[in-house]
Enzyme design. Structure first.
Site, PDB file in Angstrom:
ATOM      1  N   TRP A 200      10.739 -12.779  -2.093  1.00 49.67           N
ATOM      2  CA  TRP A 200      10.319 -12.396  -3.657  1.00 49.67           C
ATOM      3  C   TRP A 200      10.419 -13.675  -4.361  1.00 49.67           C
ATOM      4  CZ3 TRP A 200      12.902 -13.362  -8.194  1.00 49.67           C
ATOM      5  CH2 TRP A 200      12.572 -12.628  -9.342  1.00 49.67           C
ATOM      6  N   LYS A 477      -1.758  -0.533 -13.294  1.00 46.10           N
ATOM      7  CA  LYS A 477      -0.962  -1.411 -12.509  1.00 46.10           C
ATOM      8  C   LYS A 477      -0.049  -0.609 -11.687  1.00 46.10           C
ATOM      9  CE  LYS A 477       2.266  -5.202 -12.501  1.00 46.10           C
ATOM     10  NZ  LYS A 477       3.234  -6.397 -13.625  1.00 46.10           N
ATOM     11  N   ASP A 479       2.928  -0.417  -9.081  1.00 42.83           N
ATOM     12  CA  ASP A 479       3.925  -1.224  -8.600  1.00 42.83           C
ATOM     13  C   ASP A 479       4.629  -0.363  -7.871  1.00 42.83           C
ATOM     14  OD1 ASP A 479       5.658  -3.450  -8.754  1.00 42.83           O
ATOM     15  OD2 ASP A 479       5.877  -3.401 -10.640  1.00 42.83           O
ATOM     16  N   MET A 480       5.524  -1.331  -6.834  1.00 37.36           N
ATOM     17  CA  MET A 480       6.252  -0.622  -5.897  1.00 37.36           C
ATOM     18  C   MET A 480       7.638  -1.606  -5.474  1.00 37.36           C
ATOM     19  SD  MET A 480       6.686  -0.484  -1.539  1.00 37.36           S
ATOM     20  CE  MET A 480       6.362  -2.198  -1.796  1.00 37.36           C
ATOM     21  N   ASN A 481       8.796  -1.246  -5.953  1.00 31.68           N
ATOM     22  CA  ASN A 481       9.963  -2.256  -6.142  1.00 31.68           C
ATOM     23  C   ASN A 481      10.822  -2.121  -5.075  1.00 31.68           C
ATOM     24  OD1 ASN A 481       9.144  -4.011  -8.515  1.00 31.68           O
ATOM     25  ND2 ASN A 481       9.108  -2.387  -9.520  1.00 31.68           N
ATOM     26  N   ASP A 549       5.734 -12.017  -8.780  1.00 31.72           N
ATOM     27  CA  ASP A 549       6.551 -11.921 -10.064  1.00 31.72           C
ATOM     28  C   ASP A 549       6.835 -13.498 -10.582  1.00 31.72           C
ATOM     29  OD1 ASP A 549       6.650  -9.280 -10.250  1.00 31.72           O
ATOM     30  OD2 ASP A 549       8.465  -8.879  -9.232  1.00 31.72           O
TER      31      ASP A 549
END
Length: 764
Positions: A200, A477, A479-481, A549
């Site tokens: 990340w 957008k 997302d997949m966190n 990010d």
């Protein structure tokens, strides 16, 4: 372009004048790989490229007195247990426990064009004459199972795509414990392996290693392609550079757990394999059932790593991406996440959006926090209805107000996840992936919904499509966190558990297909805690991905440099964010942040109301510059990497128009140096005998330096250093870089942006 089958020699030759891919049917009926590389002249037989001789301890796979051993054969789709002791591409388990198989040639078909393998994404053609496809049918008589190996060669690209399909007809069930997409073998090991590894906020760093005997592999067991490893590898000759030498690239069009492996045996033979991760895979087939593997895209380049990357870029931009946004430049946006996080009101949002419109932006994106009880990341995920306390007129009312400002409106979602503190979880706790009776690991206080179950996908589709239909949304957008842990489907039988991880990704693809079909005007951006699912499978549905990010301008040089090994600039979400940076707390110059972000989709991740008047004017100039050059950057240009940030203090890259009349180049230095040596930037991709005007922007430099009065130029903007030179000089002698200019821009993390325009005949 032609795929030729030589009946007498039983050989296949795929060629398009750029590459050749050659294989033959061996004496035992199995397929052997003979050659992959630069195009070579066709002939009736290439059997002399087959190597076979008696060796001690080898197992022979044909009757006496033959000497064919699969241990030393370069197989097209190898299996284990009949003399080949290397890793197989396929393992088929029978009811009696045997895992031995032998798929032998039955027939083949050659046809123009390329078939879809939906629901899996894949590259495509718009007209049949763009490509030709070979399907080879092999059969294992003991299990009564067909294996179809598919090969497509494109007319205009040095590309072969591959995948495999299994059709089971036997009375007894079989289990595929391993079903990779492709295997390619080379007769030597004189390669370096290039991979994209990270974590990340430092995704897709370029890593090189010399091949050694044994296995070198990258993989994901996370349910996503992952930040840690990308489903790509390249083999390059040791002498190959960015500009020259042989490179072979392998890219998997898949978004789930994967394996990409290179095995070198003790006779220096190299086997490359790629496909679905076998560790979490077990697929039962009953009579009449089939299984389709994802697609592998294989690229050959005789022009170094840049040649390989440019092929991937063109192919993926025009024949993997699809829909209305494939051939459109991207809108310049402002996203409110780092400006507000969860703490916002409609009034605050409209104030940020209004300032973005004043600067020249075209799209405002509302990020996390607009739904359910979502005031932090502990609650609310899965409840896809608007929070009326924050947005009293709903998403519809806010979107209409944003559009009245003259901006399009975008929305953030995270459709695959749920918080346990949510109405959705309280109603359906069994929809979470997890093993009954075992602790369920959490990540970012959230859990993964079981998209291997159709009813779960259906429910999420109904919720989010209702919100989209009711509002004026132009961008999403997605997302997949978090990754998948405790992989188990409460809705599946014991035999289904080995299918769950693959079915999960098929569920994601299904939801993407439904939403992009119903709302074709919406620009979808994939995001996975930044770049944790930046892969070709996602690009088939969402033509851009939030690259990382980490929005620090200096770190983005590394991230975007590595990402460009495979993925086109137009696919890279790239924003200018505030300083100190929210990930590294570093301060980089505003112009460096923009200079790096230009080479992507471009946008802002901050509150422009907090900038000084001088900084705001700079932002307006940046947006105007991007509007002028974004067609070159995103659609028309070829991207070249010039200097690697992984090999020194400096980095450089450039993009050149197809007609070579216009280019942009970036030079970046990480840390300043005292009394340092001279610097030269050597460009590439230009016309040798064309005359160019080169302008270096000094925007952002200290304005109290009197020397700047002498460098105002004629490039359309003030504060430019101007040079006129021929293309050969710019490429071979290079541009002298002024360290004074770097110092004026702050020294550390300074950058210089060059515009290169051809001076036409008769032009002053």
């Amino acid at each position: 372009m032609a795929i030729t089958f030589h009946e007498q020699s039983r050989e296949f030759h795929l060629t398009n004048g750029k590459i050749s891919y050659i294989m033959e049917i061996m004496a035992n009926g199995q397929m052997e790989h003979l050659y992959f590389g630069r195009a070579i002249t066709d002939r009736e037989s290439f059997h002399h490229l087959h190597e076979e001789e008696p060796r001690s301890l080898m197992a022979v796979n044909v009757p006496e007195p033959g000497t064919l051993s699969l241990e030393f054969a370069r197989q097209e789709y190898p299996s284990y247990g009949t003399g080949d002791y290397r890793s197989p591409a396929v393992t088929v388990q029978q009811e009696n426990g045997s895992r031995i198989s032998a798929f032998t040639y039955v027939s083949h078909e050659i046809f123009p064009g390329k078939k879809s393998i939906a629901p899996l994404p894949s590259t495509y053609v718009e007209q049949d004459e763009e490509a030709e496809t070979l399907e080879i049918t092999l059969h294992d008589p003991l299990t009564d199972t067909d294996l179809v190996l598919s090969y497509t060669i494109y007319r205009d690209y040095p590309v072969v795509t591959r995948h495999a399909r299994f059709f089971h007809m036997g009375k007894e069930r079989i289990i595929l414990d391993r079903a990779l997409s492709a295997s390619v073998e080379f007769s030597d090991m004189n390669f370096e392996m290039v991979q994209l590894s990270g974590a990340w906020s430092r995704e897709r760093y370029v890593k090189n290693r010399k091949l050694e005997m044994g296995i070198q592999a990258i993989q994901s067991l996370r349910g996503a392609s992952s930040s840690e490893q990308n489903p790509f590898l390249a083999l390059k000759r040791p002498e190959a550079t960015e500009q020259q030498g042989e490179v072979y690239g392998f890219s998997l069009v898949y978004s789930g757990s994967f394996l990409a492996q290179v095995e070198v045996n003790t006779h220096e033979m190299t086997r490359v394999m790629m496909g679905i991760q076998p560790e979490t895979f077990s697929w039962e087939l009953q009579a009449g059932e089939s299984f389709q593997t994802p697609e592998v895209v294989m690229v050959y380049s005789g022009r170094g790593l840049n040649g390989m990357s440019q092929t991937f870029h063109r192919l993926y931009r025009t024949r993997l991406m699809r829909g209305e946004w494939r051939d459109k430049v991207r809108p310049i946006l402002l996203n409110n996440w780092e400006a507000t996080y969860f703490d916002f009101t409609e009034e605050k949002i409209l104030a940020i959006a209004g300032k973005a419109k004043e600067a020249g932006a075209e799209l405002f994106v509302l990020d996390d926090g607009w739904f359910g009880a979502r005031n932090d990341d502990y609650r609310g995920l899965g409840d896809w209805y608007v929070n009326l306390e924050k947005l009293p007129d709903g998403i519809r009312g806010l979107s209409e107000k944003v559009e009245k400002l003259g901006l399009k409106f975008g929305l953030w979602v995270e459709l695959e996840m749920v918080n346990k503190d949510s109405d959705l979880y309280r109603a359906h706790p069994d929809w979470v992936i997890g093993v009954p009776g075992r602790f369920e690991s959490h990540s970012r206080h959230q859990h993964v919904l079981d998209y291997s179950r159709k009813e779960v996908v259906d429910a999420i589709y109904e919720m989010i499509s209702r919100e989209i239909r009711d509002a004026r949304i132009s961008y999403i957008k997605w997302d997949m966190n978090r990754y998948i842990t405790e992989p188990f489907s409460r809705g599946g039988s014991p035999a289904d558990q080995g299918k769950m991880m693959h079915r999960y990704i098929l569920g994601v693809y299904d939801l993407y297909t439904r939403l992009t079909t119903e709302f074709p005007h919406i620009l979808f951006e994939s995001c996975a805690s930044g770049g944790a699912r930046f892969d070709p499978g996602m690009l088939a549905f969402a033509p851009q991905t939030w690259t990382s990010d980490d929005t620090d301008g200096a770190e983005r040089v590394k991230i975007q440099y590595g990402t460009s090994m495979v993925y086109p600039l137009v696919s890279m979400g790239s924003h200018v964010s505030a300083v100190p940076n929210h990930q590294l707390y570093r301060k980089t110059p505003l112009d460096t942040r923009a200079n790096v972000a230009y080479f992507g989709t471009f946008g802002y991740e901050l509150d422009l109301n907090l900038l000084s008047d001088e900084e705001f004017e700079q932002v307006k100039d940046q947006i105007a510059f991007m509007k002028k050059y974004r067609n070159l950057i995103q659609l028309d240009g070829d991207f070249y990497r010039l200097q690697s940030p992984f090999e020194g203090n400096d980095a450089a890259w450039m993009v050149v128009s197809q007609d070579k009349s216009t280019a942009l180049a970036l030079f970046f230095q990480r840390l300043n140096k005292v009394n340092a040596s001279w610097l030269r930037l050597r460009l590439t991709g230009l016309k040798e005998h064309a005359r160019y005007r080169v302008c270096c922007s000094l925007d952002g430099a200290q304005k109290d330096n009197a020397q700047l009065d002498r460098v105002y130029g004629t490039c359309g903007l003030p504060r430019q250093r101007v040079l006129e030179a021929y293309g050969d000089e710019l490429m071979y002698a290079g541009i002298v870089i002024s360290r004074d200019d770097l110092n004026r821009k702050g020294g550390d993390f300074a950058s210089l942006l060059y515009t290169i325009e051809e001076i036409k005949s008769g032009e002053a």
